[in-house]
Design an enzyme around this catalytic site. Structure first.
Site, PDB file in Angstrom:
ATOM      1  NE  ARG A 147     -66.925  10.269  -5.630  1.00 60.81           N
ATOM      2  CZ  ARG A 147     -67.795  11.139  -6.008  1.00 60.81           C
ATOM      3  NH1 ARG A 147     -69.154  10.138  -5.594  1.00 60.81           N
ATOM      4  NH2 ARG A 147     -67.924  11.423  -6.758  1.00 60.81           N
ATOM      5  CG  HIS A 173     -66.450  14.276  -2.628  1.00 51.50           C
ATOM      6  ND1 HIS A 173     -65.099  14.401  -3.431  1.00 51.50           N
ATOM      7  CD2 HIS A 173     -65.956  15.031  -1.992  1.00 51.50           C
ATOM      8  CE1 HIS A 173     -64.904  15.254  -3.359  1.00 51.50           C
ATOM      9  NE2 HIS A 173     -64.934  15.796  -2.336  1.00 51.50           N
ATOM     10  CE1 TYR A 189     -71.951  12.987  -7.815  1.00 52.99           C
ATOM     11  CE2 TYR A 189     -73.198  14.494  -6.661  1.00 52.99           C
ATOM     12  CZ  TYR A 189     -71.817  13.234  -6.431  1.00 52.99           C
ATOM     13  OH  TYR A 189     -71.370  12.758  -5.936  1.00 52.99           O
TER      14      TYR A 189
HETATM   15  C1  TPP Z   1     -58.068  23.416  -4.369  1.00 53.10           C
HETATM   16  C2  TPP Z   1     -59.026  22.903  -3.553  1.00 53.10           C
HETATM   17  N1  TPP Z   1     -59.483  23.471  -4.158  1.00 53.10           N
HETATM   18  C3  TPP Z   1     -60.805  22.673  -4.570  1.00 53.10           C
HETATM   19  C4  TPP Z   1     -61.387  22.392  -2.740  1.00 53.10           C
HETATM   20  C5  TPP Z   1     -62.459  21.209  -2.515  1.00 53.10           C
HETATM   21  N2  TPP Z   1     -62.987  19.878  -3.217  1.00 53.10           N
HETATM   22  C6  TPP Z   1     -62.189  18.954  -1.918  1.00 53.10           C
HETATM   23  S1  TPP Z   1     -62.506  17.791  -2.792  1.00 53.10           S
HETATM   24  C7  TPP Z   1     -62.507  18.132  -4.944  1.00 53.10           C
HETATM   25  C8  TPP Z   1     -62.747  17.460  -5.974  1.00 53.10           C
HETATM   26  C9  TPP Z   1     -61.584  16.422  -5.824  1.00 53.10           C
HETATM   27  O1  TPP Z   1     -61.838  16.091  -7.172  1.00 53.10           O
HETATM   28  P1  TPP Z   1     -60.826  14.577  -7.884  1.00 53.10           P
HETATM   29  O2  TPP Z   1     -60.251  15.387  -7.936  1.00 53.10           O
HETATM   30  O3  TPP Z   1     -61.617  14.094  -9.033  1.00 53.10           O
HETATM   31  O4  TPP Z   1     -60.427  13.736  -7.076  1.00 53.10           O
HETATM   32  P2  TPP Z   1     -61.887  12.960  -5.908  1.00 53.10           P
HETATM   33  O5  TPP Z   1     -62.463  13.544  -4.521  1.00 53.10           O
HETATM   34  O6  TPP Z   1     -62.631  12.511  -7.264  1.00 53.10           O
HETATM   35  O7  TPP Z   1     -61.200  11.927  -5.359  1.00 53.10           O
HETATM   36  C10 TPP Z   1     -62.510  19.312  -4.481  1.00 53.10           C
HETATM   37  C11 TPP Z   1     -62.895  20.491  -5.607  1.00 53.10           C
HETATM   38  C12 TPP Z   1     -60.373  21.475  -2.315  1.00 53.10           C
HETATM   39  N3  TPP Z   1     -59.767  20.200  -1.516  1.00 53.10           N
HETATM   40  N4  TPP Z   1     -58.925  22.108  -2.675  1.00 53.10           N
END
Ligand code: TPP
Length: 362
Positions: A259, A263, A272
């Site tokens: 990425r 985020h 970070y």
């Molecule tokens: C069930 C749930 N827990 C927490 C969140 C908050 N949250 C949004 S994105 C994220 C991180 C996701 O990381 P990843 O799966 O690596 O996907 P990326 O965002 O890097 O595409 C979190 C914890 C959420 N949307 N849904």
């Protein structure tokens, strides 16, 4: 055919390298034609332009939130190009390129990031695509359900489901893989391993060396590909698709990517991660390597690239304005599109919400 690319033996499929050179010694995988590579380039470019505009719209105060996908576009574009039109596409929320390739109007995506539930409502049977899913990994279970239904209907449709590296730690992901393996359903799980789950680095997400190897615990194969190489993404998905069509069950593909942006527009990644790390990945940009390849082959030049960018910008702004002018969803619409028949408990929630909102207005 997956045996030669076993992630447990440290293998990662890469067909086109960062300089735009194709490894001609790889002969056992399906290759994209030059015209397909050009199409992939165009959709990756379109997603990139939309991404950059979206961040700018956020800074102008017109788009409340947006999750940039800059640097990851080859994953959803390449894999969707390997799928058939009538196959099911189950996105998470960082698959803009794939959604554009499917022809979903960008205004629908913008409605979502404007907080308008109408963005989840499009002609599902036309696009064979599920709505964007923000609850991490929940869509993996929906995808297995869809694949199970397709297996039952014997319609030969394959489902592809996207999830992030952080999502692989969710119970929903693990349950989905278990059911997929146990039922041997025609589903492809595609992990966009962009190395970060917000501020959590991939290396502390799991003790496994790769995410792809998790597939073997559930009884099916996994493969790790260079997710910034659209040819590898396409090849792995095509092989997984063929496998599913031959009733040989699910596949887990890990797209090893990065990425490049934040985020979401609410995040500041400089807190970070180090700029040197980002710089290393800028050199691996999926768009730049395609540009190098296509220019070497005289299939595109600077003038044509600028023309495409202008054309995309115009379309993107038009789509954004459609989304911006869409009236807000009603309370009923929040509940309307998930179930054909609304369950009793949700009917009750809807009526409580209506009462509460009326109360706060009055
Ligand atoms: C069930 C749930 N827990 C927490 C969140 C908050 N949250 C949004 S994105 C994220 C991180 C996701 O990381 P990843 O799966 O690596 O996907 P990326 O965002 O890097 O595409 C979190 C914890 C959420 N949307 N849904």
């Amino acid at each position: 055919m997956f045996e030669s690319y076993d992630p447990r033996q440290g293998k990662r499929l890469q067909i086109m390298d960062e300089t735009g050179n194709i490894n001609v010694s790889i002969k056992d995988v399906p290759l994209m034609s030059d015209s397909e590579i050009l199409i992939a380039y165009q959709f990756i470019l379109k997603a990139r332009v939309a991404d950059e505009w979206s961040v700018s719209l956020n800074r102008q105060g017109r788009l409340p939130t947006y999750p940039p996908g800059k640097g990851q576009e080859a994953n959803s574009v390449g894999s969707l190009m390997a799928m058939h039109k009538e196959d099911w596409f189950v996105p998470a929320f960082r698959e803009l390129g794939g959604m554009l390739y499917r022809g979903i109007p960008l205004s629908k995506v913008y409605q979502i990031w404007l907080g308008n539930e109408r963005g989840s409502h499009f002609e599902i049977e036309k696009y064979h695509t599920f709505p964007i899913s923000v609850p991490i990994a929940s869509q993996c279970l929906h995808a297995v359900g869809a694949a199970y239904a397709n297996q039952y209907l014997k319609n030969n449709r394959i489902t592809i489901c996207f999830v992030g590296d952080g999502g692989t730690s969710e119970g929903d992901f693990l349950e989905a893989l278990n059911f997929a393996g146990a039922w041997n359903v025609p589903v492809i799980f595609y992990i966009q391993n962009n190395q970060w789950a917000i501020s959590v680095p991939r290396k502390i997400q799991t003790r496994s060396t790769t995410l792809a190897e998790k597939a073997f615990a559930f009884g099916f194969s996994g493969i790790q590909v260079d997710g910034n190489d659209v040819l590898s993404v396409f090849a792995a998905t095509k092989m997984a698709h063929e496998k599913a069509q031959n009733n040989q069950g699910p596949t887990l593909i890990e797209g090893y990517t990065y990425r490049l942006g934040a985020h979401t527009t609410a995040d500041d990644p400089t807190i970070y991660r180090k700029q040197e790390e980002v710089d290393q990945w800028i050199n691996k940009d999926p768009l730049l390597r395609l540009e190098k390849y296509l220019q070497k082959k005289n299939l595109i030049d600077g003038l044509a690239i600028n023309r495409l960018k202008d054309e995309y910008k115009k379309e993107i702004m038009q789509e954004f304005e459609i989304a911006e002018q869409t009236p807000p969803h009603t309370v009923e619409e929040i509940f309307a599109w998930q179930f054909k028949q609304l369950p009793e408990d949700l009917k009750e929630q809807m009526s409580n919400l209506n009462i509460r909102l009326k109360g706060s207005v009055g």
